[in-house]
Design a protein around this motif. Structure first.
Motif, PDB file in Angstrom:
ATOM      1  N   GLU A 170      -7.618  -6.287  -7.207  1.00  0.00           N
ATOM      2  CA  GLU A 170      -8.302  -7.243  -8.070  1.00  0.00           C
ATOM      3  C   GLU A 170      -9.555  -7.830  -7.419  1.00  0.00           C
ATOM      4  OE1 GLU A 170      -5.494 -10.142  -9.496  1.00  0.00           O
ATOM      5  OE2 GLU A 170      -4.101  -8.614 -10.220  1.00  0.00           O
ATOM      6  N   VAL A 171      -9.953  -7.287  -6.255  1.00  0.00           N
ATOM      7  CA  VAL A 171     -11.159  -7.775  -5.579  1.00  0.00           C
ATOM      8  C   VAL A 171     -12.149  -6.624  -5.415  1.00  0.00           C
ATOM      9  CG1 VAL A 171      -9.694  -9.396  -4.310  1.00  0.00           C
ATOM     10  CG2 VAL A 171     -10.509  -7.318  -3.172  1.00  0.00           C
ATOM     11  N   THR A 172     -13.396  -6.984  -5.172  1.00  0.00           N
ATOM     12  CA  THR A 172     -14.445  -6.014  -4.878  1.00  0.00           C
ATOM     13  C   THR A 172     -14.857  -6.175  -3.424  1.00  0.00           C
ATOM     14  OG1 THR A 172     -15.271  -6.118  -7.143  1.00  0.00           O
ATOM     15  CG2 THR A 172     -16.777  -5.256  -5.479  1.00  0.00           C
ATOM     16  N   VAL A 173     -15.053  -5.062  -2.732  1.00  0.00           N
ATOM     17  CA  VAL A 173     -15.462  -5.086  -1.328  1.00  0.00           C
ATOM     18  C   VAL A 173     -16.908  -4.632  -1.227  1.00  0.00           C
ATOM     19  CG1 VAL A 173     -15.046  -4.145   0.979  1.00  0.00           C
ATOM     20  CG2 VAL A 173     -13.108  -4.610  -0.554  1.00  0.00           C
ATOM     21  N   GLU A 174     -17.727  -5.418  -0.531  1.00  0.00           N
ATOM     22  CA  GLU A 174     -19.117  -5.031  -0.302  1.00  0.00           C
ATOM     23  C   GLU A 174     -19.304  -4.699   1.178  1.00  0.00           C
ATOM     24  OE1 GLU A 174     -23.669  -6.724  -0.806  1.00  0.00           O
ATOM     25  OE2 GLU A 174     -22.082  -7.410  -2.160  1.00  0.00           O
ATOM     26  N   ASP A 175     -19.842  -3.525   1.436  1.00  0.00           N
ATOM     27  CA  ASP A 175     -20.012  -3.029   2.807  1.00  0.00           C
ATOM     28  C   ASP A 175     -21.212  -3.719   3.453  1.00  0.00           C
ATOM     29  OD1 ASP A 175     -20.355  -1.667   5.145  1.00  0.00           O
ATOM     30  OD2 ASP A 175     -20.311   0.338   4.263  1.00  0.00           O
ATOM     31  N   VAL A 176     -20.936  -4.716   4.289  1.00  0.00           N
ATOM     32  CA  VAL A 176     -22.001  -5.459   4.972  1.00  0.00           C
ATOM     33  C   VAL A 176     -21.810  -5.463   6.488  1.00  0.00           C
ATOM     34  CG1 VAL A 176     -22.329  -6.983   2.986  1.00  0.00           C
ATOM     35  CG2 VAL A 176     -20.757  -7.660   4.817  1.00  0.00           C
ATOM     36  N   TRP A 177     -20.760  -4.815   6.979  1.00  0.00           N
ATOM     37  CA  TRP A 177     -20.372  -4.973   8.385  1.00  0.00           C
ATOM     38  C   TRP A 177     -21.163  -4.029   9.289  1.00  0.00           C
ATOM     39  CZ3 TRP A 177     -18.641  -8.927  10.666  1.00  0.00           C
ATOM     40  CH2 TRP A 177     -18.049  -8.865  11.930  1.00  0.00           C
ATOM     41  N   GLY A 184     -15.340  -1.914  14.710  1.00  0.00           N
ATOM     42  CA  GLY A 184     -14.140  -1.271  14.195  1.00  0.00           C
ATOM     43  C   GLY A 184     -13.263  -2.149  13.327  1.00  0.00           C
ATOM     44  N   THR A 185     -13.566  -3.447  13.264  1.00  0.00           N
ATOM     45  CA  THR A 185     -12.745  -4.342  12.440  1.00  0.00           C
ATOM     46  C   THR A 185     -13.023  -4.190  10.949  1.00  0.00           C
ATOM     47  OG1 THR A 185     -14.314  -6.190  12.494  1.00  0.00           O
ATOM     48  CG2 THR A 185     -12.737  -6.035  14.315  1.00  0.00           C
ATOM     49  N   GLY A 186     -14.158  -3.607  10.589  1.00  0.00           N
ATOM     50  CA  GLY A 186     -14.481  -3.421   9.175  1.00  0.00           C
ATOM     51  C   GLY A 186     -14.467  -4.715   8.386  1.00  0.00           C
ATOM     52  N   SER A 187     -15.025  -5.786   8.969  1.00  0.00           N
ATOM     53  CA  SER A 187     -14.911  -7.123   8.366  1.00  0.00           C
ATOM     54  C   SER A 187     -15.942  -7.347   7.261  1.00  0.00           C
ATOM     55  CB  SER A 187     -15.040  -8.191   9.448  1.00  0.00           C
ATOM     56  OG  SER A 187     -14.057  -8.024  10.448  1.00  0.00           O
ATOM     57  N   ASN A 188     -15.811  -6.591   6.199  1.00  0.00           N
ATOM     58  CA  ASN A 188     -16.758  -6.651   5.085  1.00  0.00           C
ATOM     59  C   ASN A 188     -16.501  -7.859   4.181  1.00  0.00           C
ATOM     60  OD1 ASN A 188     -18.367  -4.148   5.453  1.00  0.00           O
ATOM     61  ND2 ASN A 188     -16.359  -3.171   5.274  1.00  0.00           N
ATOM     62  N   ASP A 189     -17.400  -8.056   3.224  1.00  0.00           N
ATOM     63  CA  ASP A 189     -17.279  -9.173   2.290  1.00  0.00           C
ATOM     64  C   ASP A 189     -16.326  -8.838   1.140  1.00  0.00           C
ATOM     65  OD1 ASP A 189     -19.121 -10.442   3.849  1.00  0.00           O
ATOM     66  OD2 ASP A 189     -20.591 -10.766   2.264  1.00  0.00           O
ATOM     67  N   VAL A 190     -15.689  -9.877   0.623  1.00  0.00           N
ATOM     68  CA  VAL A 190     -14.788  -9.761  -0.526  1.00  0.00           C
ATOM     69  C   VAL A 190     -15.344 -10.603  -1.669  1.00  0.00           C
ATOM     70  CG1 VAL A 190     -12.516 -10.398  -1.405  1.00  0.00           C
ATOM     71  CG2 VAL A 190     -12.710  -9.300   0.818  1.00  0.00           C
ATOM     72  N   ILE A 191     -15.378 -10.034  -2.865  1.00  0.00           N
ATOM     73  CA  ILE A 191     -15.884 -10.737  -4.044  1.00  0.00           C
ATOM     74  C   ILE A 191     -14.777 -10.790  -5.101  1.00  0.00           C
ATOM     75  CG2 ILE A 191     -17.629 -10.731  -5.876  1.00  0.00           C
ATOM     76  CD1 ILE A 191     -19.368  -9.026  -3.934  1.00  0.00           C
ATOM     77  N   VAL A 192     -14.566 -11.985  -5.651  1.00  0.00           N
ATOM     78  CA  VAL A 192     -13.559 -12.190  -6.700  1.00  0.00           C
ATOM     79  C   VAL A 192     -14.259 -12.825  -7.892  1.00  0.00           C
ATOM     80  CG1 VAL A 192     -11.465 -13.435  -7.347  1.00  0.00           C
ATOM     81  CG2 VAL A 192     -11.663 -12.437  -5.059  1.00  0.00           C
ATOM     82  N   GLU A 193     -14.027 -12.257  -9.073  1.00  0.00           N
ATOM     83  CA  GLU A 193     -14.692 -12.762 -10.282  1.00  0.00           C
ATOM     84  C   GLU A 193     -13.663 -12.983 -11.381  1.00  0.00           C
ATOM     85  OE1 GLU A 193     -17.551  -9.635 -10.951  1.00  0.00           O
ATOM     86  OE2 GLU A 193     -19.097 -10.687  -9.805  1.00  0.00           O
ATOM     87  N   GLY A 194     -13.357 -14.250 -11.637  1.00  0.00           N
ATOM     88  CA  GLY A 194     -12.467 -14.598 -12.741  1.00  0.00           C
ATOM     89  C   GLY A 194     -11.074 -14.014 -12.652  1.00  0.00           C
ATOM     90  N   VAL A 195     -10.514 -13.944 -11.454  1.00  0.00           N
ATOM     91  CA  VAL A 195      -9.166 -13.387 -11.270  1.00  0.00           C
ATOM     92  C   VAL A 195      -8.124 -14.490 -11.445  1.00  0.00           C
ATOM     93  CG1 VAL A 195      -7.570 -12.394  -9.587  1.00  0.00           C
ATOM     94  CG2 VAL A 195      -9.895 -11.500  -9.783  1.00  0.00           C
ATOM     95  N   PHE A 196      -7.119 -14.223 -12.262  1.00  0.00           N
ATOM     96  CA  PHE A 196      -6.032 -15.179 -12.464  1.00  0.00           C
ATOM     97  C   PHE A 196      -5.064 -15.105 -11.281  1.00  0.00           C
ATOM     98  CE2 PHE A 196      -1.643 -15.954 -13.960  1.00  0.00           C
ATOM     99  CZ  PHE A 196      -1.770 -17.315 -14.231  1.00  0.00           C
ATOM    100  N   VAL A 197      -4.821 -16.261 -10.669  1.00  0.00           N
ATOM    101  CA  VAL A 197      -3.851 -16.360  -9.580  1.00  0.00           C
ATOM    102  C   VAL A 197      -2.750 -17.317 -10.022  1.00  0.00           C
ATOM    103  CG1 VAL A 197      -3.468 -16.946  -7.165  1.00  0.00           C
ATOM    104  CG2 VAL A 197      -5.670 -15.982  -7.865  1.00  0.00           C
ATOM    105  N   PRO A 198      -1.523 -16.828 -10.204  1.00  0.00           N
ATOM    106  CA  PRO A 198      -0.441 -17.710 -10.660  1.00  0.00           C
ATOM    107  C   PRO A 198      -0.130 -18.789  -9.627  1.00  0.00           C
ATOM    108  CG  PRO A 198       0.419 -15.563 -10.011  1.00  0.00           C
ATOM    109  CD  PRO A 198      -1.072 -15.441  -9.996  1.00  0.00           C
ATOM    110  N   GLN A 199       0.421 -19.869 -10.097  1.00  0.00           N
ATOM    111  CA  GLN A 199       0.689 -21.034  -9.249  1.00  0.00           C
ATOM    112  C   GLN A 199       1.530 -20.666  -8.021  1.00  0.00           C
ATOM    113  OE1 GLN A 199      -0.479 -24.331  -9.702  1.00  0.00           O
ATOM    114  NE2 GLN A 199       0.303 -24.483  -7.618  1.00  0.00           N
TER     115      GLN A 199
END
Length: 389
Positions: A170-177, A184-199
């Motif tokens: 449910e997330v998008t990964v953008e390659d910025v690392w 080697g950690t591959g610490s790229n960015d994560v983007i979330v747009e309007g994702v429902f997260v239950p309580q």
């Protein structure tokens, strides 16, 4: 290296460490961990150390995680950092609600990066929140099953910081690392747009910081009453300590082989090199003892009192920063004495220095801030209510 403390030190398969060393250059070029490294880690049981027993884990005392991470760094800093955080984040997920854990741990341990800065927002809706945001530093995201992100939930005066667990699909990964170290950690960015997260997949940061999370009540174990910043800081300094130890080992080996230019003298016969080696090992031994001593103190506090107080949490953070600062100095001193040939890209000494320089920039290791917080609390001074403790 041994310690006089009582923190459990779990053995790590030396062949696993050796394989990490063999793959270290390829890991850096790949900019993420090789699949073989993930497979080795799963077989090793590393991810199960802090996983609750009810989900097939060892539910070991928290300090048990520190030694394996330290040892893995003797093979590859990026690998130790990433695998250590994967293990730590299974512990973090065990702080969530029982329903969330049943969902997430249905097949055992998972791989879950956790960019925790509250750079996302959550809007209340029926049954949970709609979350939007972008997070940097998502270590290990290329192998993730789940992601834990920091958010500000609600609005106005009712807004509060929380952690949200989201399936990676449910997330998008953008390659910025694209970095000088820790590639080697591959610490790229994560983007979330309007994702429902239950309580049930939300936990308040205040509870996690204080060791009073739903998971602490559910599992009734000291392991899950550790304060999160102390856990993060002490676990995160271990790859640096292990890397510094490996650098000194490599320097010692190099002394036996290196002839000094323009002198035809073996460096091992140079008193300055001998003294440098001795001092480096002594400095690292003291840092090792210090970090495990603080871990013991926190473990005793959560066992005795159910929580670690603010002063102890500040001491843990300043200790971790001090260890990273000290290890970085040892590495710089030793690599500086190893000669110009240590800077070739196929030499692990130069990669170790680059990696540790990057790690030292982590917010939890801010040397000035961590010492300021620790000192202020020792003399009864005031600190920010949102200080990272």
């Amino acid at each position: 290296m041994t310690s006089a403390t009582t923190s459990p030190r779990f053995a790590v398969d030396t062949h696993f460490v050796d394989r990490l060393a063999v793959r270290a250059n390829a890991t850096e070029q790949l900019r993420q961990l090789p699949a073989e490294t993930i497979a080795d880690a799963r077989r090793s049981g590393l991810f199960d150390i802090l996983l609750p027993e009810r989900y097939g884990g060892q539910q070991a005392p928290f300090p048990a995680l520190l030694e394996p991470i330290r040892r893995l760094a003797h093979g590859c800093t990026s690998s130790a950092w990433t695998l250590g955080f994967f293990a730590l984040h299974n512990w973090m997920l065990a702080l969530f609600d029982e329903q969330a854990q049943d969902e997430i741990f249905s097949a055992g341990a998972v791989l879950a990066p956790a960019p925790l800065a509250p750079s996302g927002r959550g809007t209340p809706v029926d049954g949970g929140y709609l979350v939007d945001g972008r997070w940097s530093w998502a270590t290990g995201i290329m192998h993730a099953d789940w992601v834990i992100v920091g958010c500000l939930l609600g609005s106005g005066e009712s807004m509060f910081p929380a952690l949200a667990a989201i399936p990676v699909g449910e997330v998008t990964v953008e390659d910025v690392w694209h970095t000088a170290g820790m590639r080697g950690t591959g610490s790229n960015d994560v983007i979330v747009e309007g994702v429902f997260v239950p309580q049930h997949r939300i936990v308040a940061v205040a509870q996690v910081y204080a060791g009073t999370s739903p998971g602490a009540r559910l599992h009734d174990s000291d392991t899950y009453r550790w304060p999160i910043v102390s856990a993060l800081a002490l676990a995160a300094c271990m790859p640096v300590l292990g890397t510094a130890e490996r650098v000194v080992d490599l320097f010692a080996e190099r002394l036996g082989e290196r002839m000094l230019s323009y002198g035809s003298t073996a460096q091992r016969d140079q008193p300055a090199a001998q003294m440098r080696l001795s001092e480096a090992r002594l400095r690292l031994a003291s840092l090792d003892t210090l970090v495990f001593s603080v871990a013991d103190t926190i473990q005793s506090a959560v066992r005795r009192d159910g929580a670690a107080d603010l002063r102890l949490r500040a001491r843990a953070r300043s200790t971790a920063a001090y260890v990273v600062h000290g290890c970085r100095a040892v590495i710089g001193d030793v690599v500086g004495a190893a000669g110009a040939s240590a800077q070739f890209l196929d030499n692990p000494l130069q990669r170790a220095k680059r990696d540790v320089d990057i790690v030292a920039g982590h917010a939890v290791f801010d040397y000035d801030v961590s010492r300021e917080l620790d000192g202020a609390l020792q003399v009864g001074g005031t600190i920010s209510p949102i200080a990272m403790l």
